[in-house]
Design a protein around this motif. Sequence first.
Motif, PDB file in Angstrom:
ATOM      1  N   VAL A   1       0.837  -1.206   0.000  1.00 27.71           N
ATOM      2  CA  VAL A   1       0.000   0.000   0.000  1.00 27.71           C
ATOM      3  C   VAL A   1       0.868   1.251   0.000  1.00 27.71           C
ATOM      4  O   VAL A   1       0.593   2.219  -0.724  1.00 27.71           O
ATOM      5  CB  VAL A   1      -0.957  -0.003   1.209  1.00 27.71           C
ATOM      6  CG1 VAL A   1      -1.713   1.322   1.313  1.00 27.71           C
ATOM      7  CG2 VAL A   1      -1.946  -1.170   1.111  1.00 27.71           C
ATOM      8  N   GLU A   2       1.942   1.241   0.774  1.00 23.88           N
ATOM      9  CA  GLU A   2       2.852   2.394   0.783  1.00 23.88           C
ATOM     10  C   GLU A   2       3.480   2.608  -0.584  1.00 23.88           C
ATOM     11  O   GLU A   2       3.667   3.751  -1.030  1.00 23.88           O
ATOM     12  CB  GLU A   2       3.934   2.184   1.845  1.00 23.88           C
ATOM     13  CG  GLU A   2       5.060   3.207   1.836  1.00 23.88           C
ATOM     14  CD  GLU A   2       4.598   4.634   2.070  1.00 23.88           C
ATOM     15  OE1 GLU A   2       5.299   5.563   1.609  1.00 23.88           O
ATOM     16  OE2 GLU A   2       3.544   4.844   2.725  1.00 23.88           O
ATOM     17  N   GLN A   3       3.804   1.525  -1.275  1.00 25.07           N
ATOM     18  CA  GLN A   3       4.417   1.631  -2.601  1.00 25.07           C
ATOM     19  C   GLN A   3       3.416   2.144  -3.638  1.00 25.07           C
ATOM     20  O   GLN A   3       3.760   2.975  -4.486  1.00 25.07           O
ATOM     21  CB  GLN A   3       4.948   0.265  -3.029  1.00 25.07           C
ATOM     22  CG  GLN A   3       5.543   0.204  -4.431  1.00 25.07           C
ATOM     23  CD  GLN A   3       6.890   0.887  -4.543  1.00 25.07           C
ATOM     24  OE1 GLN A   3       7.516   1.203  -3.531  1.00 25.07           O
ATOM     25  NE2 GLN A   3       7.348   1.126  -5.766  1.00 25.07           N
ATOM     26  N   THR A   4       2.196   1.645  -3.587  1.00 22.32           N
ATOM     27  CA  THR A   4       1.209   1.989  -4.614  1.00 22.32           C
ATOM     28  C   THR A   4       0.423   3.250  -4.289  1.00 22.32           C
ATOM     29  O   THR A   4      -0.075   3.925  -5.199  1.00 22.32           O
ATOM     30  CB  THR A   4       0.226   0.822  -4.830  1.00 22.32           C
ATOM     31  OG1 THR A   4      -0.406   0.494  -3.579  1.00 22.32           O
ATOM     32  CG2 THR A   4       0.968  -0.410  -5.356  1.00 22.32           C
ATOM     33  N   ARG A   5       0.294   3.566  -3.009  1.00 24.01           N
ATOM     34  CA  ARG A   5      -0.413   4.779  -2.574  1.00 24.01           C
ATOM     35  C   ARG A   5       0.413   5.437  -1.469  1.00 24.01           C
ATOM     36  O   ARG A   5       0.083   5.322  -0.288  1.00 24.01           O
ATOM     37  CB  ARG A   5      -1.804   4.442  -2.073  1.00 24.01           C
ATOM     38  CG  ARG A   5      -2.648   3.663  -3.090  1.00 24.01           C
ATOM     39  CD  ARG A   5      -4.106   3.842  -2.808  1.00 24.01           C
ATOM     40  NE  ARG A   5      -4.918   2.900  -3.534  1.00 24.01           N
ATOM     41  CZ  ARG A   5      -6.162   3.158  -3.919  1.00 24.01           C
ATOM     42  NH1 ARG A   5      -6.708   4.319  -3.652  1.00 24.01           N
ATOM     43  NH2 ARG A   5      -6.866   2.236  -4.570  1.00 24.01           N
ATOM     44  N   PRO A   6       1.490   6.108  -1.859  1.00 24.67           N
ATOM     45  CA  PRO A   6       2.443   6.640  -0.876  1.00 24.67           C
ATOM     46  C   PRO A   6       1.783   7.532   0.170  1.00 24.67           C
ATOM     47  O   PRO A   6       0.838   8.265  -0.116  1.00 24.67           O
ATOM     48  CB  PRO A   6       3.424   7.435  -1.745  1.00 24.67           C
ATOM     49  CG  PRO A   6       3.318   6.814  -3.102  1.00 24.67           C
ATOM     50  CD  PRO A   6       1.887   6.398  -3.241  1.00 24.67           C
ATOM     51  N   ARG A   7       2.319   7.401   1.374  1.00 22.51           N
ATOM     52  CA  ARG A   7       1.901   8.208   2.524  1.00 22.51           C
ATOM     53  C   ARG A   7       0.496   7.866   2.998  1.00 22.51           C
ATOM     54  O   ARG A   7      -0.127   8.639   3.734  1.00 22.51           O
ATOM     55  CB  ARG A   7       2.009   9.698   2.217  1.00 22.51           C
ATOM     56  CG  ARG A   7       3.404  10.175   1.826  1.00 22.51           C
ATOM     57  CD  ARG A   7       4.334  10.199   3.016  1.00 22.51           C
ATOM     58  NE  ARG A   7       3.928  11.190   4.000  1.00 22.51           N
ATOM     59  CZ  ARG A   7       4.374  11.237   5.260  1.00 22.51           C
ATOM     60  NH1 ARG A   7       5.234  10.317   5.699  1.00 22.51           N
ATOM     61  NH2 ARG A   7       3.966  12.168   6.091  1.00 22.51           N
ATOM     62  N   SER A   8      -0.016   6.714   2.629  1.00 22.92           N
ATOM     63  CA  SER A   8      -1.303   6.274   3.164  1.00 22.92           C
ATOM     64  C   SER A   8      -1.161   6.001   4.661  1.00 22.92           C
ATOM     65  O   SER A   8      -0.223   5.319   5.081  1.00 22.92           O
ATOM     66  CB  SER A   8      -1.769   4.998   2.460  1.00 22.92           C
ATOM     67  OG  SER A   8      -2.182   5.258   1.147  1.00 22.92           O
TER      68      SER A   8
END
Length: 283
Positions: free
Chosen positions: A86-93
Amino acid sequence: MARAGSRRSGGPPQARIRFEVDERGGVTVHLDGHPQSYVDLADPELLAFEYVQHLAACLDVLEPGAPQRLAVTHVGGAALTLPRYVEQTRPRSPQIVLEPDADLTAAVRERLPLPRGHRIRVRPQAGRAGLAELADGSADAVVLDAFAAGRVPADLTTQEALAQCARILHPTGVWLANLPDEPGRRYVARVAAAAQHAGLSRQLYVATLDVHKGRRFGNTVLVASAAPLPLAALQRALARSPFPTGVADEAQSARHRLGARPATDADPAGSPAPPDPGRWRAR
């Protein structure tokens, strides 16, 4: 992934936790003899376990309240494979991980450090206790991927536990659960019935085709929400999976859970033991 039902103690951490490196440089984390997670630090989008790919596909098609970011609560952490994705695909989630095994978290962070600038917060709490402390409507998704000795802790799949999850989800949020089961999926049906009674009545089942057809013991990802689910978008996402995968739609899922007794705190449902403990989920 990791257990999140209760805190474990006993035995030195090095005897319980093992890191196995493959020829690609990826690492499988084993806990108490069971494969828990796979991580490739160079490629966080490389997901080796098929059910993790299914969980990721479900998250990919969600449209969060904040652009491009998802607020995700993970019940079970292990090597934090899905939070890294999730961090890789939607950074700063913003992500919260409820993982009571502090020894495991410490070993993973030392051997497989998290990326800089992440917003992944690991709390050393059991699942039910951690969920009770979270604010209403604070999550776009709650992901249950927790195991103890290869089985899902029964207290995490009851109607009461799912009512807590429904409370912390925003109105269009989803609950995702990785549920291993035998052909016939009676355990999945009881958990699905519990979710329905907790207000998460819109449901889909995601699994490899051989599991859907009842050919073997395997993992089903139960997707549940109070709001309509993005079936077409999910089917398109799963069409790219290297594992032949199917989705049981809302009508099919409703028929499957029909007549099932909801799992409750007074009458919980335990996931069946894997047929080959220690190896059945390895890839």
